[in-house]
Design a protein around this motif. Structure first.
Motif, PDB file in Angstrom:
ATOM      1  N   CYS A  64      22.930 -35.012  58.815  1.00  0.00           N
ATOM      2  CA  CYS A  64      21.497 -35.353  59.404  1.00  0.00           C
ATOM      3  C   CYS A  64      21.598 -36.469  60.193  1.00  0.00           C
ATOM      4  O   CYS A  64      22.274 -37.484  60.055  1.00  0.00           O
ATOM      5  CB  CYS A  64      20.752 -35.650  58.077  1.00  0.00           C
ATOM      6  SG  CYS A  64      18.964 -36.180  58.338  1.00  0.00           S
ATOM      7  N   THR A  65      20.724 -36.503  61.214  1.00  0.00           N
ATOM      8  CA  THR A  65      20.657 -37.626  62.142  1.00  0.00           C
ATOM      9  C   THR A  65      20.475 -39.038  61.332  1.00  0.00           C
ATOM     10  O   THR A  65      20.627 -40.134  61.698  1.00  0.00           O
ATOM     11  CB  THR A  65      19.828 -37.493  63.339  1.00  0.00           C
ATOM     12  OG1 THR A  65      18.578 -37.225  62.683  1.00  0.00           O
ATOM     13  CG2 THR A  65      20.474 -36.499  64.263  1.00  0.00           C
ATOM     14  N   PRO A  72      18.378 -35.298  53.206  1.00  0.00           N
ATOM     15  CA  PRO A  72      18.497 -34.758  54.648  1.00  0.00           C
ATOM     16  C   PRO A  72      16.952 -34.417  55.066  1.00  0.00           C
ATOM     17  O   PRO A  72      16.322 -33.846  54.501  1.00  0.00           O
ATOM     18  CB  PRO A  72      19.468 -33.801  54.606  1.00  0.00           C
ATOM     19  CG  PRO A  72      19.639 -33.216  53.321  1.00  0.00           C
ATOM     20  CD  PRO A  72      19.329 -34.487  52.475  1.00  0.00           C
ATOM     21  N   CYS A  73      16.603 -34.996  56.162  1.00  0.00           N
ATOM     22  CA  CYS A  73      15.284 -34.824  56.572  1.00  0.00           C
ATOM     23  C   CYS A  73      14.866 -33.349  56.832  1.00  0.00           C
ATOM     24  O   CYS A  73      13.551 -33.134  56.828  1.00  0.00           O
ATOM     25  CB  CYS A  73      15.001 -35.568  57.974  1.00  0.00           C
ATOM     26  SG  CYS A  73      15.949 -34.735  59.556  1.00  0.00           S
ATOM     27  N   GLY A  74      15.755 -32.531  57.199  1.00  0.00           N
ATOM     28  CA  GLY A  74      15.239 -30.857  57.665  1.00  0.00           C
ATOM     29  C   GLY A  74      14.731 -30.713  58.642  1.00  0.00           C
ATOM     30  O   GLY A  74      14.437 -29.648  59.098  1.00  0.00           O
ATOM     31  N   GLU A  75      14.549 -31.848  59.528  1.00  0.00           N
ATOM     32  CA  GLU A  75      13.856 -31.701  60.804  1.00  0.00           C
ATOM     33  C   GLU A  75      14.686 -31.803  62.121  1.00  0.00           C
ATOM     34  O   GLU A  75      14.627 -31.104  62.876  1.00  0.00           O
ATOM     35  CB  GLU A  75      12.853 -32.715  61.085  1.00  0.00           C
ATOM     36  CG  GLU A  75      11.851 -32.985  59.827  1.00  0.00           C
ATOM     37  CD  GLU A  75      10.756 -32.167  59.863  1.00  0.00           C
ATOM     38  OE1 GLU A  75       9.887 -32.316  60.656  1.00  0.00           O
ATOM     39  OE2 GLU A  75      10.352 -31.161  58.958  1.00  0.00           O
ATOM     40  N   CYS A  76      15.782 -32.672  61.866  1.00  0.00           N
ATOM     41  CA  CYS A  76      16.590 -32.968  63.050  1.00  0.00           C
ATOM     42  C   CYS A  76      17.392 -31.741  63.309  1.00  0.00           C
ATOM     43  O   CYS A  76      17.373 -30.667  62.742  1.00  0.00           O
ATOM     44  CB  CYS A  76      17.589 -33.947  62.879  1.00  0.00           C
ATOM     45  SG  CYS A  76      18.716 -33.757  61.480  1.00  0.00           S
ATOM     46  N   CYS A  79      20.131 -30.741  60.789  1.00  0.00           N
ATOM     47  CA  CYS A  79      19.475 -30.156  59.367  1.00  0.00           C
ATOM     48  C   CYS A  79      18.850 -28.693  59.728  1.00  0.00           C
ATOM     49  O   CYS A  79      19.173 -27.838  58.756  1.00  0.00           O
ATOM     50  CB  CYS A  79      18.299 -30.886  59.005  1.00  0.00           C
ATOM     51  SG  CYS A  79      18.981 -32.183  58.089  1.00  0.00           S
TER      52      CYS A  79
HETATM   53 ZN   LIG Z   1      18.186 -34.161  59.352  1.00  0.00          ZN
END
Ligand SMILES: [Zn+2]
Ligand SMILES: Nc1ncnc2c1ncn2[C@@H]1O[C@H](COP(=O)(O)OP(=O)(O)OP(=O)(O)O)[C@@H](O)[C@H]1O
Ligand SMILES: [Mg+2]
Length: 571
Positions: A64-65, A72-76, A79
Motif C-alpha cells: 500500500c502506498t 491498507p487503504c484499499g484506494e491506492c 491496493c
Molecule cells: Zn493502499
C-alpha cells in the motif's frame, strides 16, 4: 453493474475483517508493524477458510502506498490491483492448473529483478502441494537465498505434501475450519448488508451444510438468494440444499426412544421416496446425535452446539431421554454407518441397519445396568451421596419366577448363605457340590472386598462408567504396594481382564485408583493363576454358567431357560 458473487463481494480487505483466524492475523499484523515479515510463509487449512484472502491482505499491507501498514487503504493503485488480482508486483500462481513448471521457471527469472513499482514482490502460490518436483527444486533455490524485498506465500490444503526442505524454510500458519456460530454470524452480517431477511432455521441449514468452509457457506447463500429472493424461508432452503426438515430428525429420535423399529424404517422409506440423498441424511442425523450428546454432557447453552437458539429447548428435552452412554453409542454407530454407506451398493440397507441397532442397543444397555446392579456395583454409599445412578434399574419387586422369590442380592452386602439355603431358594435345576464349593471360594475375596480403599475405587469407578464398574466386580483379590495396584480375576471372568486391558479402560481405571489412593499408580490386571491349578477345571461349562450370578439374573429377568453353553475360552 453486473452481479458479483457474495463470496467475492465480501472478501475481507483488512486483517480485522478475517473471521475466526485471530491468532494468525494478529501475528501477521505484528510482523508488519515491527518490520519482521519473513520471506516464506505456508498457509495451510481446509477449503475456503481465508488462506488466499489473508495472503492478499498481507501483500496489500506491504505494498500500500501508505504502507507498511496493518490497515491498507484499499484506494491506492496497489491496493486496488491486488484486490482485483492484477498487480504488477503481486503474482498469483495456481499450482493445480498446470503444476507450475512454467510459472516457477518464470518466477526464477523475475524474482531476481527488483519489484517494478511497489516495495515488495509477492508470490502467492495456491494449491502449492501440487507443484512438480522440478518446480519445488526451483522454489527451494529461491527460498534458500531469497532476493531482497521478496515474499512467498504457499497456500495449501495438504501441507504434509510439501517437501520438508521447503517447510523448514517457511513460517507455517494453519488456518482452522470455522465453527458453526462463526459461519452463522457471518451469514447474518452479509444478509443484513444485502437487506435480505431470513428465518433462523434457514441460516442454520446453510451454516451446517457448509461444514466449516466460509466460502461454501457464502456460495450456498448465493444459491439460496437466487432461488428465494428477498426472504429466505427454512422449508424452502432445506429443500434446496437437500436437507431434511429438523422435525424429521426429532421424530426419528423419538421413535428410537420409543423402541419403535417400524416407524424408524418407515421414515427411511419416506425420505428415500421423496428423493433425499440417504448418505447426506446420515451425515445430518450424525450431526444431530452429536448435538444431543453435547447437550447431555455440556448443557443446552454450550457453544459447542451446532444449532440455533430456538431449537435448543427441544434438543435439551430429547437429551433427557437418553444416557450419555446411549448417545455415545449412537454416535459411534452412525459414524461407522456413514463410512460404510460411502462404499455400499445399497446404502439404504446400511442406514436401516444402523438405525435398527440404535433401537435395539438400548435394550442391551438396560441389560448391562441389570448386570451392574446384580454384581453389586451400586454401593449404598454412592446412592446416598447422590452419585449418578444407573438409568434403568430393575425394580426390586420384579416378579422373578413363579413361586421363588429371591430378592436381588448385592454380593457385597449379602453374607454367603449355606448351600442348602441356596438350593431351596434357587429355581434352577439342582447343582453339583462344586458349585457350593465355588461359593465358599468366594469368601476370602468377599472379605477383601470390604477393604475401604477398594470400596472407594469401586465407588469412583461407578461414577465414571457402569461398564468399568461392573468389570471391577468379579475381582477375586487385589494388592496395593509400591505404587502398583494389582487386580486379580478368576478364569471365568477373563472377559473383565480383556476389557480392562484395553488402553482406554486402563487409563480410566488408573485415574480412578490414583484418586482413591491419593497417589499416582500403575495398574496390573491379571488372571488368578492359583485358580488354574485347582480341580475346579473339571467343572463343566454348563454348571459354571448356571452358577454365574449374571446368567442367573438374565434367566430370571427374561423368564427364559439356559439351552446351551459354549466355553469360548476353550475354543
Ligand atoms: Zn493502499
Ligand atoms: N476467515 C474468513 N473470514 C471472512 N471471509 C472468509 C474467510 N474465509 C473465507 N472467506 C470467504 O470465502 C472466500 C474465499 O476465501 P479464500 O479464497 O481466502 O479461501 P482459501 O482458504 O484460500 O480457500 P482454497 O483452499 O479453496 O483456495 C472469500 O472471498 C471470503 O468471502
Ligand atoms: Mg485459496
Amino acid at each position: 453493474m453486473s452481479y458479483q458473487v457474495i463470496a467475492r463481494k465480501y472478501r475481507p480487505q483488512v486483517f480485522d475483517e478475517v473471521a475466526g483466524q485471530r491468532l494468525i492475523t494478529d501475528t501477521l499484523k505484528n510482523a508488519v508493524l515491527h518490520n519482521r515479515v519473513a520471506h516464506g510463509y505456508i498457509f495451510s487449512g481446509g477449503r475456503g477458510v481465508g488462506k488466499t484472502t489473508t495472503a492478499r491482505i498481507l501483500a496489500k499491507s506491504l505494498n500500500c502506498t501508505k504502507g507498511p501498514t496493518v490497515s491498507p487503504c484499499g484506494e491506492c493503485p496497489s491496493c486496488r490491483e491486488i484486490a482485483q488480482g492484477n498487480s504488477v508486483d503481486v503474482f498469483e500462481i495456481d499450482a493445480a492448473s498446470n503444476r507450475g513448471i512454467d510459472e516457477i521457471r518464470e518466477l526464477r527469472e523475475t524474482v531476481r529483478y527488483l519489484p517494478a513499482r511497489d516495495p515488495y514482490k509477492v508470490f502467492i502460490i495456491d494449491e502449492a502441494h501440487m507443484l512438480t518436483t522440478e518446480a519445488f527444486n526451483a522454489l527451494l533455490k529461491t527460498l534458500e537465498e531469497p532476493p531482497a524485498r521478496s515474499l512467498f506465500v504457499l497456500c495449501t490444503t495438504e501441507p504434509h505434501k510439501l517437501p520438508t526442505t521447503i517447510q523448514s524454510r517457511c513460517q507455517h500458519f494453519s488456518f482452522r475450519l470455522l465453527d458453526y456460530a462463526e459461519i452463522f454470524d457471518r451469514l447474518k452480517w452479509v444478509l443484513n448488508k444485502e437487506q435480505i431477511e431470513a428465518d433462523e432455521g434457514a441460516l442454520s441449514a446453510v451454516a451446517e451444510a457448509a461444514e466449516g468452509s466460509l466460502r461454501d457457506a457464502l456460495s450456498l447463500l448465493d444459491q439460496a438468494i437466487a432461488s428465494s429472493g428477498k426472504r429466505l424461508e427454512e422449508v424452502h432452503i432445506r429443500q434446496l440444499l437437500g436437507v431434511v426438515p429438523s422435525r424429521v430428525l426429532v421424530e426419528l429420535v423419538e421413535a428410537i426412544d420409543a423402541g419403535n423399529a417400524g416407524q424408524v424404517l418407515e421414515t427411511v422409506g419416506r425420505l428415500s421416496a421423496e428423493g433425499y440423498e440417504l448418505n447426506h441424511f446420515c451425515g445430518e442425523f450424525t450431526r444431530y446425535i452429536r448435538n444431543l450428546a453435547v447437550a447431555k454432557s455440556c448443557g443446552p447453552a454450550s457453544n459447542l452446539l451446532q444449532l440455533p437458539e430456538g431449537e435448543r429447548a427441544v434438543l435439551a428435552g430429547l437429551a433427557e431421554q437418553f444416557s450419555e452412554e446411549d448417545l455415545a453409542r449412537f454416535f459411534q454407530i452412525l459414524i461407522r454407518a456413514e463410512g460404510e454407506m460411502r462404499y455400499a451398493l445399497n446404502p439404504r440397507f446400511q442406514l436401516e441397519l444402523a438405525l435398527l441397532k440404535m433401537v435395539h442397543i438400548r435394550k442391551l444397555t438396560s441389560l448391562e445396568n441389570l448386570l451392574a446392579d446384580l454384581r453389586g456395583s451400586r454401593p449404598a454409599e454412592a446412592l446416598k451421596a447422590g452419585t449418578k445412578q444407573p438409568e434403568r434399574l430393575p425394580s426390586p419387586s420384579v416378579d422373578f419366577k413363579k413361586g421363588a422369590q429371591p430378592p436381588p442380592r448385592p454380593i457385597r452386602s449379602a453374607p454367603v448363605r449355606p448351600a442348602n439355603d441356596q438350593q431351596s431358594a434357587d429355581p434352577l435345576p439342582s447343582r453339583s457340590p462344586e458349585v457350593t464349593e465355588q461359593s465358599s471360594d468366594r469368601i476370602p475375596s468377599l472379605q477383601k472386598a470390604d477393604d475401604p480403599r477398594l470400596d472407594k475405587i469401586k465407588r469412583l469407578a461407578f461414577g465414571q462408567s457402569k461398564l468399568l464398574s461392573s468389570c471391577l466386580d468379579p475381582i477375586t483379590g487385589w494388592r496395593f504396594e509400591n505404587g502398583e495396584v494389582r487386580f486379580l480375576f478368576s478364569k471365568n471372568n477373563s472377559w473383565a481382564v480383556d476389557f480392562l486391558s484395553a488402553r482406554e479402560q486402563q487409563e480410566k481405571l488408573r485415574s480412578v485408583c490414583a484418586e482413591a489412593l491419593g497417589q499416582p499408580v500403575k495398574i496390573y490386571v491379571t488372571l488368578d493363576d492359583r485358580e488354574g491349578s485347582e480341580p475346579k477345571t473339571r467343572r463343566s461349562a454348563r454348571v459354571r454358567a448356571e452358577s454365574d450370578q449374571g446368567v442367573e439374573a438374565i434367566v430370571k429377568k427374561f423368564q427364559c431357560t439356559l439351552v446351551d453353553v459354549i466355553d469360548l475360552s476353550r475354543e
